[in-house]
Design a protein around this motif. Structure first.
Motif, PDB file in Angstrom:
ATOM      1  N   LEU A 159     -52.710  29.052 121.382  1.00 54.83           N
ATOM      2  CA  LEU A 159     -52.023  27.888 120.782  1.00 54.83           C
ATOM      3  C   LEU A 159     -50.759  27.428 121.373  1.00 54.83           C
ATOM      4  N   THR A 160     -49.799  28.376 121.998  1.00 51.94           N
ATOM      5  CA  THR A 160     -48.817  27.836 123.017  1.00 51.94           C
ATOM      6  C   THR A 160     -49.357  27.002 123.986  1.00 51.94           C
ATOM      7  N   CYS A 161     -50.404  27.336 124.524  1.00 51.85           N
ATOM      8  CA  CYS A 161     -50.912  26.813 125.635  1.00 51.85           C
ATOM      9  C   CYS A 161     -51.286  25.332 125.318  1.00 51.85           C
ATOM     10  N   SER A 162     -51.591  25.132 123.952  1.00 48.30           N
ATOM     11  CA  SER A 162     -52.258  23.851 123.522  1.00 48.30           C
ATOM     12  C   SER A 162     -51.277  23.011 122.837  1.00 48.30           C
TER      13      SER A 162
ATOM     14  N   GLN B  31     -59.584  21.670 122.797  1.00 48.12           N
ATOM     15  CA  GLN B  31     -59.847  20.980 121.489  1.00 48.12           C
ATOM     16  C   GLN B  31     -58.497  21.056 120.765  1.00 48.12           C
ATOM     17  N   LEU B  32     -57.639  22.256 120.665  1.00 44.96           N
ATOM     18  CA  LEU B  32     -56.464  22.251 119.961  1.00 44.96           C
ATOM     19  C   LEU B  32     -55.218  21.184 120.663  1.00 44.96           C
TER      20      LEU B  32
ATOM     21  N   SER C 188     -53.049  18.725 118.664  1.00 44.48           N
ATOM     22  CA  SER C 188     -51.579  18.498 119.100  1.00 44.48           C
ATOM     23  C   SER C 188     -51.198  17.248 119.417  1.00 44.48           C
ATOM     24  N   LEU C 189     -52.019  16.695 120.360  1.00 42.34           N
ATOM     25  CA  LEU C 189     -51.768  15.108 120.733  1.00 42.34           C
ATOM     26  C   LEU C 189     -51.686  14.398 119.485  1.00 42.34           C
ATOM     27  N   ILE C 190     -52.380  14.244 118.663  1.00 44.22           N
ATOM     28  CA  ILE C 190     -52.364  13.324 117.495  1.00 44.22           C
ATOM     29  C   ILE C 190     -51.427  13.642 116.565  1.00 44.22           C
TER      30      ILE C 190
ATOM     31  N   ASN D 151     -56.017  28.485 110.551  1.00 45.81           N
ATOM     32  CA  ASN D 151     -54.833  28.060 109.756  1.00 45.81           C
ATOM     33  C   ASN D 151     -53.933  26.869 110.610  1.00 45.81           C
ATOM     34  N   TYR D 152     -54.202  26.992 111.892  1.00 47.68           N
ATOM     35  CA  TYR D 152     -53.542  25.727 112.751  1.00 47.68           C
ATOM     36  C   TYR D 152     -54.273  24.543 112.389  1.00 47.68           C
ATOM     37  N   ILE D 153     -55.661  24.782 112.651  1.00 54.64           N
ATOM     38  CA  ILE D 153     -56.657  23.649 112.522  1.00 54.64           C
ATOM     39  C   ILE D 153     -56.491  22.803 111.287  1.00 54.64           C
ATOM     40  N   GLY D 154     -56.250  23.903 110.100  1.00 49.40           N
ATOM     41  CA  GLY D 154     -56.293  23.114 108.661  1.00 49.40           C
ATOM     42  C   GLY D 154     -57.732  23.258 108.076  1.00 49.40           C
ATOM     43  N   ILE D 155     -58.903  23.528 108.860  1.00 47.54           N
ATOM     44  CA  ILE D 155     -60.263  23.572 108.252  1.00 47.54           C
ATOM     45  C   ILE D 155     -61.134  24.731 108.926  1.00 47.54           C
TER      46      ILE D 155
END
Length: 331
Positions: free
Chosen positions: A60-63, A134-135, A139-141, A166-170
């Motif tokens: 996640l940090t790298c994303s 993907q992540l 993060s960009l958006i 949890n991060y993605i939300g789905i």
């Protein structure tokens, strides 16, 4: 014009071996050539190590785009866009400055499907590589809009831990394709990071280096990428794809033949990928999926799907429901 980056980032970049202190020095020197060469050569080894040792919090940090966009020009350019749709288009155009990646998009009514493919064999089987890509788009958006925009679907053949969910939300889907789907209305939210001055400065340099990089993917991959764009509009015959690429239909067929394939085979591959993913959406009727992937009647679609997978559409949809129930019962 010299857009200086922070001293903290300079130190970090220097440790990685990237001697850039400003955007202008990045584009005006030959350093980017060395950076690109080393990145492509070493990436397989790097991702092999990351797949074995990195945890999902590190993934996640790298994303996190906010941590790296200043020294990754394609993401800097994407964040300078007016909205997410334009950002994804810019990222797709210049992502190969980062690595051997192909990003294709496909409109599905009021949704946009993003397909991620790789020109490097190892990247195709790297969980870390795919999930970071993907992540990073999510993060960009979110970074651009300042809002917690969620995709409405995401999938690959890899597992998504609870921390990633949890991060993605789905909940992610198990899929043979690597994809994300967003609502178009979410991708049209204005970016707070829009900066036309930065983009006008960066664009010539990006175009120069993407031309000089001279990545030559298989011609079949080029055809597939065009098909992803054209199928939704209904005009995806040989002549349409050839016109989009800028060659004659005869030349297109001949070049595919040199790679041991045909236009019909490549069309089938794209239709299969789209079908497998669209059929995971329980709200979509089979007739709708059939139409979206380019079939004029659902009976022909049923036959094609059975040929591609050895399964009926109904069996496949039951398997999708079963996998979702299994996932929910273990989380």
């Amino acid at each position: 014009m010299s857009l200086r980056i922070s001293s903290e980032l300079q130190n970090f970049i220097s440790e990685l071996g990237y001697p850039f202190t400003t955007l202008s020095s990045l584009f005006e020197s030959k350093n980017l050539d060395k950076y690109l060469d080393s990145k492509w050569i070493q990436s397989a080894h790097i991702f092999e190590i990351l797949d074995k040792n990195a945890n999902d919090q590190q993934l996640l940090t790298c994303s996190n785009v906010q941590k790296f966009y200043q020294f990754i020009p394609p993401y800097f350019a994407a964040l300078s866009s007016k909205n997410g749709q334009q950002a994804i288009s810019r990222l797709a155009s210049y992502e190969q400055l980062i690595g051997p990646i192909e990003i294709g998009t496909f409109k599905e009514g009021d949704k946009l499907r993003i397909h991620i493919g790789y020109l490097n064999q190892y990247r195709k089987i790297s969980r870390f590589s795919l999930l970071v890509d993907q992540l990073s788009i999510i993060s960009l958006i979110r970074t651009g809009t300042g809002k917690e925009v969620k995709p409405i679907s995401i999938g690959s053949r890899f597992e998504y831990s609870q921390i990633l969910t949890n991060y993605i939300g789905i909940q992610a889907q198990m899929s043979s394709d690597n994809y994300l789907v967003f609502k178009l209305e979410d991708l049209l939210i204005p970016f707070k990071t829009q900066n036309d001055i930065v983009w006008n400065f960066m664009e010539p340099g990006l175009k120069k280096y993407i031309d000089e990089l001279n990545v030559n993917p298989p011609f079949s991959a080029v055809v597939q990428n065009v098909l992803f764009k054209l199928i939704a509009g209904g005009n995806f015959q040989v002549k349409d794809v050839a016109e989009e690429i800028g060659i004659s239909p005869r030349t297109l067929q001949r070049w595919l033949g040199k790679e041991g394939t045909t236009f019909k085979k490549e069309l089938g591959k794209v239709q299969k990928v789209l079908s497998l993913n669209l059929l995971q959406d329980a709200t979509m009727k089979t007739a709708e999926v059939s139409f979206l992937v380019g079939f004029t009647d659902v009976t022909s679609f049923y036959k094609a799907f059975k040929k591609w997978t050895g399964k009926t559409v109904l069996t496949y949809r039951h398997e999708v429901i079963y996998r979702k129930n299994q996932f929910n019962s273990t989380n």
